[in-house]
Design an enzyme around this catalytic site. Structure first.
Site, PDB file in Angstrom:
ATOM      1  N   HIS A  72      41.931  31.381  52.731  1.00 14.46           N
ATOM      2  CA  HIS A  72      40.540  31.829  52.911  1.00 14.46           C
ATOM      3  C   HIS A  72      39.585  30.838  52.252  1.00 14.46           C
ATOM      4  O   HIS A  72      39.716  30.543  51.072  1.00 14.46           O
ATOM      5  CB  HIS A  72      40.344  33.211  52.283  1.00 14.46           C
ATOM      6  CG  HIS A  72      40.820  34.326  53.156  1.00 14.46           C
ATOM      7  ND1 HIS A  72      40.315  35.593  53.099  1.00 14.46           N
ATOM      8  CD2 HIS A  72      41.754  34.334  54.145  1.00 14.46           C
ATOM      9  CE1 HIS A  72      40.922  36.357  54.004  1.00 14.46           C
ATOM     10  NE2 HIS A  72      41.803  35.616  54.639  1.00 14.46           N
ATOM     11  N   TYR A 201      33.031  42.228  49.979  1.00 15.52           N
ATOM     12  CA  TYR A 201      32.783  43.097  48.820  1.00 15.52           C
ATOM     13  C   TYR A 201      31.414  43.736  49.042  1.00 15.52           C
ATOM     14  O   TYR A 201      30.466  43.046  49.400  1.00 15.52           O
ATOM     15  CB  TYR A 201      32.732  42.269  47.522  1.00 15.52           C
ATOM     16  CG  TYR A 201      34.066  41.697  47.079  1.00 15.52           C
ATOM     17  CD1 TYR A 201      34.571  40.533  47.642  1.00 15.52           C
ATOM     18  CD2 TYR A 201      34.795  42.318  46.063  1.00 15.52           C
ATOM     19  CE1 TYR A 201      35.787  40.004  47.218  1.00 15.52           C
ATOM     20  CE2 TYR A 201      36.012  41.795  45.628  1.00 15.52           C
ATOM     21  CZ  TYR A 201      36.507  40.637  46.215  1.00 15.52           C
ATOM     22  OH  TYR A 201      37.705  40.121  45.788  1.00 15.52           O
ATOM     23  N   PRO A 293      40.214  45.187  39.118  1.00 14.22           N
ATOM     24  CA  PRO A 293      40.643  44.344  40.241  1.00 14.22           C
ATOM     25  C   PRO A 293      39.501  43.630  40.987  1.00 14.22           C
ATOM     26  O   PRO A 293      39.775  42.822  41.874  1.00 14.22           O
ATOM     27  CB  PRO A 293      41.358  45.322  41.176  1.00 14.22           C
ATOM     28  CG  PRO A 293      40.874  46.675  40.787  1.00 14.22           C
ATOM     29  CD  PRO A 293      40.501  46.618  39.353  1.00 14.22           C
ATOM     30  N   LYS A 297      41.859  38.988  39.742  1.00 12.74           N
ATOM     31  CA  LYS A 297      42.354  38.065  38.714  1.00 12.74           C
ATOM     32  C   LYS A 297      43.668  38.475  38.046  1.00 12.74           C
ATOM     33  O   LYS A 297      44.317  37.639  37.411  1.00 12.74           O
ATOM     34  CB  LYS A 297      41.281  37.899  37.615  1.00 12.74           C
ATOM     35  CG  LYS A 297      40.075  37.090  38.055  1.00 12.74           C
ATOM     36  CD  LYS A 297      40.399  35.611  38.154  1.00 12.74           C
ATOM     37  CE  LYS A 297      39.464  34.856  39.032  1.00 12.74           C
ATOM     38  NZ  LYS A 297      40.048  34.398  40.314  1.00 12.74           N
ATOM     39  N   TYR A 385      36.153  32.469  41.168  1.00 18.09           N
ATOM     40  CA  TYR A 385      36.977  33.195  42.142  1.00 18.09           C
ATOM     41  C   TYR A 385      38.200  32.380  42.542  1.00 18.09           C
ATOM     42  O   TYR A 385      39.303  32.919  42.659  1.00 18.09           O
ATOM     43  CB  TYR A 385      36.136  33.563  43.373  1.00 18.09           C
ATOM     44  CG  TYR A 385      36.770  34.639  44.225  1.00 18.09           C
ATOM     45  CD1 TYR A 385      36.618  35.990  43.920  1.00 18.09           C
ATOM     46  CD2 TYR A 385      37.527  34.302  45.342  1.00 18.09           C
ATOM     47  CE1 TYR A 385      37.208  36.980  44.690  1.00 18.09           C
ATOM     48  CE2 TYR A 385      38.133  35.289  46.123  1.00 18.09           C
ATOM     49  CZ  TYR A 385      37.958  36.624  45.790  1.00 18.09           C
ATOM     50  OH  TYR A 385      38.553  37.598  46.559  1.00 18.09           O
TER      51      TYR A 385
HETATM   52  P1  RFL Z   1      53.556  44.513  36.295  1.00 19.89           P
HETATM   53  O1  RFL Z   1      53.378  44.168  37.732  1.00 19.89           O
HETATM   54  O2  RFL Z   1      52.934  45.779  35.809  1.00 19.89           O
HETATM   55  O3  RFL Z   1      55.126  44.534  36.011  1.00 19.89           O
HETATM   56  C1  RFL Z   1      55.642  45.062  34.818  1.00 19.89           C
HETATM   57  C2  RFL Z   1      57.080  45.493  35.071  1.00 19.89           C
HETATM   58  O4  RFL Z   1      57.653  45.945  33.848  1.00 19.89           O
HETATM   59  C3  RFL Z   1      58.359  47.150  34.062  1.00 19.89           C
HETATM   60  N1  RFL Z   1      58.418  47.913  32.808  1.00 19.89           N
HETATM   61  C4  RFL Z   1      59.518  47.970  32.029  1.00 19.89           C
HETATM   62  N2  RFL Z   1      60.724  47.407  32.147  1.00 19.89           N
HETATM   63  C5  RFL Z   1      61.624  47.671  31.175  1.00 19.89           C
HETATM   64  N3  RFL Z   1      61.361  48.483  30.114  1.00 19.89           N
HETATM   65  C6  RFL Z   1      60.169  49.057  29.958  1.00 19.89           C
HETATM   66  N4  RFL Z   1      59.912  49.830  28.911  1.00 19.89           N
HETATM   67  C7  RFL Z   1      59.183  48.804  30.936  1.00 19.89           C
HETATM   68  N5  RFL Z   1      57.892  49.202  31.101  1.00 19.89           N
HETATM   69  C8  RFL Z   1      57.452  48.655  32.234  1.00 19.89           C
HETATM   70  C9  RFL Z   1      57.558  47.842  35.148  1.00 19.89           C
HETATM   71  O5  RFL Z   1      58.329  48.818  35.835  1.00 19.89           O
HETATM   72  C10 RFL Z   1      57.163  46.674  36.030  1.00 19.89           C
HETATM   73  O6  RFL Z   1      58.112  46.418  37.030  1.00 19.89           O
HETATM   74  O7  RFL Z   1      53.024  43.361  35.347  1.00 19.89           O
HETATM   75  P2  RFL Z   1      52.945  41.765  35.564  1.00 19.89           P
HETATM   76  O8  RFL Z   1      54.262  41.209  36.020  1.00 19.89           O
HETATM   77  O9  RFL Z   1      52.303  41.223  34.344  1.00 19.89           O
HETATM   78  O10 RFL Z   1      51.955  41.583  36.822  1.00 19.89           O
HETATM   79  C11 RFL Z   1      50.603  41.928  36.763  1.00 19.89           C
HETATM   80  C12 RFL Z   1      50.073  42.308  38.144  1.00 19.89           C
HETATM   81  O11 RFL Z   1      50.950  43.268  38.717  1.00 19.89           O
HETATM   82  C13 RFL Z   1      48.643  42.861  38.103  1.00 19.89           C
HETATM   83  O12 RFL Z   1      47.855  42.116  37.221  1.00 19.89           O
HETATM   84  C14 RFL Z   1      47.949  42.843  39.490  1.00 19.89           C
HETATM   85  O13 RFL Z   1      48.587  43.718  40.382  1.00 19.89           O
HETATM   86  C15 RFL Z   1      46.471  43.211  39.367  1.00 19.89           C
HETATM   87  N6  RFL Z   1      45.780  43.274  40.660  1.00 19.89           N
HETATM   88  C16 RFL Z   1      45.333  42.119  41.295  1.00 19.89           C
HETATM   89  N7  RFL Z   1      45.561  40.900  40.756  1.00 19.89           N
HETATM   90  C17 RFL Z   1      45.180  39.763  41.404  1.00 19.89           C
HETATM   91  O14 RFL Z   1      45.384  38.665  40.872  1.00 19.89           O
HETATM   92  N8  RFL Z   1      44.566  39.783  42.647  1.00 19.89           N
HETATM   93  C18 RFL Z   1      44.300  40.965  43.267  1.00 19.89           C
HETATM   94  O15 RFL Z   1      43.814  40.951  44.404  1.00 19.89           O
HETATM   95  C19 RFL Z   1      44.659  42.207  42.576  1.00 19.89           C
HETATM   96  N9  RFL Z   1      44.430  43.388  43.149  1.00 19.89           N
HETATM   97  C20 RFL Z   1      45.530  44.513  41.259  1.00 19.89           C
HETATM   98  C21 RFL Z   1      44.843  44.540  42.519  1.00 19.89           C
HETATM   99  C22 RFL Z   1      45.942  45.700  40.661  1.00 19.89           C
HETATM  100  C23 RFL Z   1      45.669  46.905  41.279  1.00 19.89           C
HETATM  101  N10 RFL Z   1      46.114  48.084  40.623  1.00 19.89           N
HETATM  102  C24 RFL Z   1      46.872  49.086  41.266  1.00 19.89           C
HETATM  103  C25 RFL Z   1      46.024  48.171  39.189  1.00 19.89           C
HETATM  104  C26 RFL Z   1      44.568  45.734  43.142  1.00 19.89           C
HETATM  105  C27 RFL Z   1      44.946  46.930  42.511  1.00 19.89           C
HETATM  106  C28 RFL Z   1      44.584  48.215  43.213  1.00 19.89           C
HETATM  107  C1  PHB Z   2      43.529  43.408  47.757  1.00 18.93           C
HETATM  108  O1  PHB Z   2      43.623  42.910  48.898  1.00 18.93           O
HETATM  109  O2  PHB Z   2      44.308  44.278  47.368  1.00 18.93           O
HETATM  110  C2  PHB Z   2      42.439  42.970  46.863  1.00 18.93           C
HETATM  111  C3  PHB Z   2      41.642  41.903  47.238  1.00 18.93           C
HETATM  112  C4  PHB Z   2      40.603  41.498  46.406  1.00 18.93           C
HETATM  113  C5  PHB Z   2      40.377  42.154  45.214  1.00 18.93           C
HETATM  114  C6  PHB Z   2      41.198  43.204  44.831  1.00 18.93           C
HETATM  115  C7  PHB Z   2      42.234  43.625  45.665  1.00 18.93           C
HETATM  116  O3  PHB Z   2      39.355  41.766  44.427  1.00 18.93           O
END
Ligand code: RFL
Ligand code: PHB
Length: 390
Positions: A72, A201, A293, A297, A385
């Site tokens: 993108h 957005y 989110p 980041k 971004y």
């Molecule tokens: P995770 O993905 O939370 O993985 C942690 C893992 O550890 C396990 N765990 C354990 N294992 C053993 N013993 C324990 N006691 C444990 N406790 C937990 C868990 O089961 C899990 O498998 O952390 P990690 O690897 O640091 O990754 C971080 C990302 O997942 C997170 O920052 C992103 O998903 C955030 N996020 C976004 N980030 C972006 O860069 N771009 C995006 O577009 C974006 N969109 C989002 C998002 C997060 C969202 N939510 C649901 C919070 C959109 C949403 C809606």
């Molecule tokens: C997504 O596609 O899940 C998404 C994209 C951009 C954001 C957050 C989530 O800022």
């Protein structure tokens, strides 16, 4: 069992760190509380910075990403009935982001780990790090009702914000910074083409909205909702009505509705734990910091932490130097705080905050009007971004 690096958590940070270490000949074991299926069932991030893609390339894990990911060159912000496009490519000297689901990335990394033959223990319960203030740390866990011990040189706490590693650090050595937001995001996935080829957005008086995607045929939408709303309060029809009301007319006309196949509500939060290293335990990714989110980041920050920690561990094993390890926390936090600031700013600028009233609303309008007229302001947004340099 003995390994060099014990990795707690099989999210994107644990899997990517594991793959890089394995490829560098550094033995590692991943301990994950849940099942493989559960990890792959979580729908989360969608936007990858170029630095993230580069590290996945270096890990040999970006083959499918390059085939199926969507590059993108920009995104739009809708406000006051207008649409302002942030030309990421033009404003950052040719940089861009890639839309590729976190789930797909986890899939690719798990497949690689399988073919590497590296050890992962899923459904490991009662994981606990020990003696990380010494040179002989170890992790205990239970599997199939039996308590086991994993001796190691280092522990990487990649276990997210509710993990055991962030809870095990000595409380008097920690500074915790936190901000909550008085709303959540209701997100849905639908097997229908996106509204536009780029993300939109939306700042609207009814609340924030976001039109995103996973592919040319799969859309991801979000709307701001009250924190105490439940998924059951939002049948599909209500969701479609609401998002169309928040979108500019032209975009609303392009929404292709369909049955959602995933629907969830996520609260928004900013937090940072300092430092990110405690002796031989490192906190990585969401275990150390959370961003709302809005700036896309979270995953990208987890990946930059992995970059710093991987380089530090390689330096330790190849050169016997602890310099990289000693610098890990400060290096990672310098980048973390800038992404915290950007995510906080995007959140403040685009959401409806009940408590700020008409004054807050006017400030948002002024901010967005300024952004749409100032190339300098748009450049600052674009630069953040696509991702600040490592
Ligand atoms: P995770 O993905 O939370 O993985 C942690 C893992 O550890 C396990 N765990 C354990 N294992 C053993 N013993 C324990 N006691 C444990 N406790 C937990 C868990 O089961 C899990 O498998 O952390 P990690 O690897 O640091 O990754 C971080 C990302 O997942 C997170 O920052 C992103 O998903 C955030 N996020 C976004 N980030 C972006 O860069 N771009 C995006 O577009 C974006 N969109 C989002 C998002 C997060 C969202 N939510 C649901 C919070 C959109 C949403 C809606
Ligand atoms: C997504 O596609 O899940 C998404 C994209 C951009 C954001 C957050 C989530 O800022």
């Amino acid at each position: 069992m003995r390994t060099q690096v014990a990795i707690v958590g099989s999210g994107p940070s644990g899997l990517l760190l594991g793959r890089l270490l394995t490829a560098a000949g550094i033995d590692n074991v991943i301990l994950e509380r849940t099942s493989k299926e559960h990890v792959l069932g979580r729908v989360r991030a969608g936007v990858l910075e170029q630095g993230t893609v580069s590290l996945l390339d270096e890990a040999g894990a970006a083959g499918r990403l390059h085939r199926e990911g969507l590059p993108h060159d920009g995104f739009s912000i809708a406000f006051s009935g207008r649409l302002h496009r942030i030309d990421l490519h033009g404003l950052t000297g040719g940089r861009r982001v890639t839309v590729y689901g976190q789930t797909e990335m986890a899939h690719d990394l798990m497949d690689l780990r399988n073919s590497d033959g590296a050890t992962s223990v899923y459904e490991a319960s009662d994981v606990e790090p020990h003696d990380f203030d010494t040179n002989a740390p170890f992790v205990t866990y239970s599997k199939d009702g039996i308590t086991r011990r994993l001796d190691c040189d280092f522990i990487a706490g990649c276990d997210g914000s509710h993990g055991i590693c962030p809870r095990s650090v000595p409380q008097k050595a920690v500074q915790h910074y936190e901000r909550g937001y008085p709303f959540g995001w209701l997100g849905i996935l639908v097997e229908r083409p996106p509204v536009d080829h780029e993300l939109i957005y939306v700042n609207h008086e009814r609340g924030f909205a976001l039109c995103s995607m996973r592919s040319h045929t799969r859309s991801r939408y979000y709307v701001q909702c009250p924190l105490d709303d439940r998924v059951e309060d939002w049948p599909d029809q209500r969701f479609w009505d609401e998002i169309r009301r928040r979108l500019p007319e032209a975009a609303a006309g392009h929404v292709t509705v369909g049955p959602s196949f995933e629907k969830s509500i996520a609260p928004l939060r900013s937090s940072v734990t300092e430092p990110m290293r405690f002796g031989r335990l490192f906190l990585v990714g969401d275990a150390a910091h959370i961003v709302p989110p809005t700036g896309a980041k979270g995953l990208n920050l987890a990946v930059s932490d992995v970059r710093y920690l991987f380089d530090a561990l390689v330096e330790f094993y190849r050169e016997g130097s602890e310099a990289g390890i000693d610098a890990y926390s400060a290096k990672a936090l310098a980048r973390v705080w800038k992404a915290e600031r950007f995510s906080w700013w995007m959140t403040n600028t685009l959401h409806r905050f009940p408590e700020t009233g008409p004054f807050g609303r006017r400030i948002q309008e002024a901010e967005l009007d300024y952004l749409s007229r100032s190339e300098a302001a748009s450049t600052a947004v674009a630069e953040n971004y696509v991702g600040l340099p490592y």
